[in-house]
Motif scaffolding. Structure first.
Motif: not given
Length: 584
Positions: A5-25
């Motif tokens: 399974a691949p590793t995921l960076s914070s940047a990749a997660i932010r790109a998927w969900v968007g900045p607002a959802s990333f902050r709340k997540g």
């Protein structure tokens, strides 16, 4: 251990969900909102504590490139770009060891014998008795020759999801209801996957019809989770119509869609069933459209206002080209579709009737009706209708229509006369520019502009004069007009888009000292109003002042100013804190 399974960076997660959802997540992640995390191959699943429901089901499918797809059972989770998905991904990224690794469910179950499987099922039902209905639905296995599902089984499940037993306010949380109903949606989706379209349609039909009966809950479901679920059902039923050919099964779907649409109209239009008319027009045969029309006709008398007009429009669309003129006109009259009525009367050369009907319309509707007359070549009649209405009506749009019609007819003198009437009735920059556009076409603008400016000065219309000068990019005159405006006022505006602030912005380059004074005055006004929000805004203006002083090379004046602001307001700690935050 992550295996493949691949590793995921914070940047990749932010790109998927968007900045607002990333902050709340992130907040959810630090609150340990994710529980029961599991990994099955490249699929991550978990439950996430939510704000509107006890927990949401979250799933992410990974691939070699990162995130392939995601899902969450929350109201905005379709597509998997929400804060709960962000929390799951952050948990996987930071704490992969907390995920319990399991084999593929199919592989696990294939290793068990019949007695073991029965025991597992009984244990699951003991944990969640609501799943017992799955024993009553036809097989979900491809090619098993499933029998038709009993709609009553699905209906009882929907009613159970809405059951108010034990709930103080008479119903459950809509998000919790939606979460329960998604189990039924999963069954329907599975039928769709194995191409059992009739059974899939039955589930979607019953779910959507039953949900629409709970009007009070739907109308108070602010987050729209139940409406979203019905909308999903509608789209899925359209997919079923593409595949089902049996006439009786198709009519069942169409009748269900009509029931949902009528319920939406009765609630004033919640945008739940907007797709239904498109389905009726695009996915039906001529005979099916006739049947829909027959179902609609008895309902029309019970609908009035907007709902009646909307339903009447649907009926006219379904019967396009089939109705006799009198039948068409009768539907228009019955449902208040006056534009269609006048349009048809003019097409039939029944001009006097069209004029008579138009005279009954209010000012707003008459504007569109006059345009219908123009489209049919009766522009002079449309103009006369508007002229007659101006004798009693006060809507300035009547005069605007006459002005625009005069322009279209090339009658510039009349257009200019009407534009001037509009301007003096409601002086504004927009009306001033309208006059300019007309007068410039026959070289009258310079003289007329001078006359207008003189009149505005005589009426002390300095705010409008400042707007005009700003539009003309004459900053000096705009500042002069603003000085006269401010001299006649006892207070200043605290709105960021006020004429003062627009003038200050325009003056920054050519008249920096004047801009500084305007910004300082605005900051002073905001501070006097008190409150964190106003202090923060004042700090923003003072930052601009500092930049302007730096631009003209007078940092000393800036330091004296900010020192004075701090001294005069030393008893306002919230203001001093906001100034500190702003770097002042």
């Amino acid at each position: 251990m992550k295996d493949s399974a691949p590793t995921l960076s914070s940047a990749a997660i932010r790109a998927w969900v968007g900045p607002a959802s990333f902050r709340k997540g992130e907040a959810y992640y630090f609150q340990n909102a994710i529980f029961e995390p599991r990994r099955q191959g490249l699929t991550l699943t978990a439950r996430c504590r939510g704000s509107s429901a006890p927990a949401y089901r979250v799933q992410v499918v990974l691939d070699a490139n990162g995130i392939a797809s995601a899902y969450c059972s929350c109201p905005v989770g379709d597509g998997g770009h929400c804060k709960h998905v962000a929390a799951l991904l952050l948990t996987w990224s930071e704490k992969p060891g907390t995920f319990q690794t399991t084999e593929n469910f199919n592989s696990i179950l294939e290793q068990r014998n019949k007695e073991e499987l029965i025991a597992i099922i009984l244990q699951m039902l003991g944990h969640d008795p609501d799943l017992a209905y799955l024993l009553e639905v036809p097989s979900l296995v491809p090619g098993s020759g499933a029998q038709p599902i009993d709609p009553e089984v699905i209906r009882l499940q929907v009613k159970g999801a809405f059951s108010s037993d034990g709930f103080e306010w008479g119903w459950r949380n809509p998000v919790e209801i939606t979460s329960d109903l998604e189990r039924l949606m999963q069954v329907a989706n599975r039928y769709l996957e194995i191409k059992d379209y009739p059974n899939a349609a039955t589930v979607y039909r019953v779910v959507s019809e039953e949900v629409m009966q709970y009007k009070d809950i739907l109308m108070q479901n602010d987050e729209g989770s139940l409406g979203w679920l019905v909308n999903v059902c509608i789209s899925a039923l359209a997919d079923c119509l593409d595949e089902i050919q049996t006439p009786s099964e198709r009519l069942e779907i169409l009748q269900s869609l009509l029931h949902v649409y009528l319920a939406d109209l009765e609630m004033g239009g919640l945008y739940i069933a907007d797709e239904v008319p498109i389905i009726f027009y695009d996915e039906t045969t001529p005979s099916e459209r006739d049947q829909l029309a027959e179902w609609i006709r008895p309902v029309l008398p019970g609908m009035d206002g907007w709902a009646g007009g909307t339903l009447g429009g649907l009926l006219l669309g379904l019967q396009e080209g089939k109705l006799q003129p009198e039948a068409y006109l009768e539907i228009c009259r019955q449902t208040g579709r006056i534009s269609d009525l006048v349009d048809k009367l003019l097409a039939l050369d029944r001009v006097e009737e069209a004029v008579s009907e138009s005279k009954k319309a209010n000012d707003y509707r008459l504007l569109s009706l006059a345009t219908v007359f123009v489209e049919h070549g009766y522009g002079s009649l449309g103009e006369q209708l508007i002229m007659d209405r101006t004798k009693e009506g006060r809507d300035s749009r009547l005069w605007e229509w006459l002005r625009d019609y005069a322009i279209a007819q090339g009658d510039l003198p009349k257009a200019l006369s009407l534009a001037l009437k509009l301007f003096w009735g409601r002086p504004s920059l927009a009306n001033f520019l309208e006059i300019k556009g007309i007068a410039a076409q026959h070289d009258q603008w310079p003289k007329l502009r001078s006359e207008l400016i003189t009149h505005l000065e005589g009426q002390n219309r300095f705010e409008l004069l400042a707007e005009i000068y700003l539009d003309e990019e004459d900053i000096s005159l705009a500042l002069q007009a603003l000085d006269q405006l401010r001299a006649g006022k006892h207070h200043r505006s605290a709105y960021s888009n006020s004429i003062e602030m627009r003038t200050a912005k325009a003056a920054e380059t050519s008249h920096p000292l004047a801009a500084i004074q305007l910004y300082c005055d605005q900051a002073e006004t905001l501070i006097a109003l008190r409150g964190r929000k106003n202090y923060k805004a004042a700090g923003g203006y003072l930052k601009t002042v500092r930049q302007l002083y730096e631009r003209i090379g007078d940092q000393g004046a800036w330091h004296r100013l900010i020192t004075l602001v701090r001294q005069e307001n030393h008893r306002l700690p919230a203001l001093l804190d906001e100034l500190r935050k702003a770097g002042l």
